[in-house]
Design a protein around this motif. Sequence first.
Motif, mmCIF file in Angstrom:
data_model
loop_
_atom_site.group_PDB
_atom_site.id
_atom_site.type_symbol
_atom_site.label_atom_id
_atom_site.label_comp_id
_atom_site.label_asym_id
_atom_site.label_seq_id
_atom_site.Cartn_x
_atom_site.Cartn_y
_atom_site.Cartn_z
ATOM 1 N N SER A 1 62.506 -1.187 66.939
ATOM 2 C CA SER A 1 62.480 0.261 66.759
ATOM 3 C C SER A 1 61.189 0.869 67.294
ATOM 4 C CB SER A 1 62.611 0.606 65.263
ATOM 5 O OG SER A 1 63.830 0.135 64.748
ATOM 6 N N PRO B 1 69.501 11.123 65.735
ATOM 7 C CA PRO B 1 70.752 10.369 65.824
ATOM 8 C C PRO B 1 71.980 11.241 65.596
ATOM 9 C CG PRO B 1 69.135 9.241 64.427
ATOM 10 C CD PRO B 1 68.609 10.615 64.698
ATOM 11 N N GLU B 2 71.861 12.194 64.689
ATOM 12 C CA GLU B 2 72.967 13.112 64.396
ATOM 13 C C GLU B 2 72.403 14.346 63.699
ATOM 14 O OE1 GLU B 2 74.226 10.812 60.254
ATOM 15 O OE2 GLU B 2 75.373 10.514 62.094
ATOM 16 N N SER C 1 63.380 6.548 63.652
ATOM 17 C CA SER C 1 63.837 7.941 63.550
ATOM 18 C C SER C 1 64.712 8.175 62.322
ATOM 19 C CB SER C 1 64.597 8.336 64.824
ATOM 20 O OG SER C 1 63.713 8.396 65.917
ATOM 21 N N ARG C 2 65.611 7.243 61.994
ATOM 22 C CA ARG C 2 66.485 7.436 60.827
ATOM 23 C C ARG C 2 65.666 7.483 59.532
ATOM 24 N NH1 ARG C 2 71.862 7.354 61.686
ATOM 25 N NH2 ARG C 2 72.593 6.556 63.703
ATOM 26 N N GLU C 3 64.615 6.679 59.444
ATOM 27 C CA GLU C 3 63.756 6.714 58.256
ATOM 28 C C GLU C 3 62.998 8.042 58.187
ATOM 29 O OE1 GLU C 3 61.226 3.342 57.803
ATOM 30 O OE2 GLU C 3 62.860 1.895 58.071
ATOM 31 N N ASN D 1 71.948 17.264 60.942
ATOM 32 C CA ASN D 1 72.053 17.367 59.492
ATOM 33 C C ASN D 1 71.940 18.844 59.125
ATOM 34 O OD1 ASN D 1 71.129 17.493 56.604
ATOM 35 N ND2 ASN D 1 71.320 15.268 56.786
ATOM 36 N N THR E 1 68.196 1.750 68.927
ATOM 37 C CA THR E 1 69.026 2.947 69.062
ATOM 38 C C THR E 1 69.662 3.066 70.448
ATOM 39 O OG1 THR E 1 66.982 4.150 69.568
ATOM 40 C CG2 THR E 1 67.832 4.299 67.317
ATOM 41 N N ASP F 1 74.295 6.401 69.192
ATOM 42 C CA ASP F 1 72.985 6.599 68.584
ATOM 43 C C ASP F 1 72.109 7.467 69.471
ATOM 44 O OD1 ASP F 1 70.863 6.237 66.731
ATOM 45 O OD2 ASP F 1 71.567 4.217 66.295
#
Length: 320
Positions: free
Chosen positions: A236, A161-162, A141-143, A164, A208, A213
């Motif tokens: 992941s 995750p957060e 997910s972060r990628e 933006n 995560t 996370d």
Amino acid sequence: MMSGQRRRFVWEIDWNLLRTFMVIVQERGLTAAGERLSLTQPSVSNALRRLETHMGCRLIERKAGRFSVTPAGQRLYGECVSLFDIVSGLPGRIDESPDEIAGHIDIALASHVVCPFLDDVLATFHQTFAGVTLSLTVAPSREIIGAVLAREVALGICLLPERNAKLEARPLYREHFGYFCGPRHRLFGRSDVQLADLRDEPYVSFKTDQMADALWPVALLRQQQGLSGKIMGTSSHLEEVKRLIVAGFGFGPLPIHAVEGDVDAGRLWRLPPFSEPPAVDVHLVHDPAARRSRPETLLLEALGSALDETPLEARTYPRA
């Protein structure tokens, strides 16, 4: 009129240098950028020096164990992302005609996206715009968030995750996680298992699965119930977490609706809790400021309309 100096810059600059610089910043290093571009580290370093000569300023501070982008480099990176966005959309804009929509859409998805609602939207879109092709890339997910920010993909489907501020994110669907074990586990096939029986059992999970996370609801359940067994494996990707569970490394969390077939086939066994399992939202993410081809715009509009018309309860799995 363009000055002579600027005209020479436009005609003499190697545009590949800008692409290389953009990847250097995204990968935060010359070696990692070389691996992504299939270039040697000296080639990447030489490209950066040539670009800095063209620009007449330092773009990257390179010291032992330290990597930083200068203010000039940060401004140039923003322009490079915009240029890449424009260039990547040229084929679609050139090919478009009033009579037939054609083009290509890049989508990045997390590994555990099992969503009949999404499948129905894509099926209807394909029936309406048969000339549009899709590329689906599976990534953490972060990628995916990074790829959307860099405008490498038109949209992402992932955990969040957060937040933006540059991205628009809407819950695409909600999935519930349950605990499962494989045929080699001592609790497999038992219907008398209590949560207390899992407290010291070896554990397998997603990377995560942390309080700070995206899978924090799963981590919260583990913390509240005092499940403190040794972590024997992480990944992941859903398929790899499931592989380790089936292989007997330990029990672990999986989306309930995504592994129903494995339970029916005897590859997995559901463990408690059976009521109020942790719920996690999977989001549709895109950059509202990005330039879009006509197919990309149409797909986002189709998804947006479907989300508006379908309550989250109908996009929650497994269904009540």
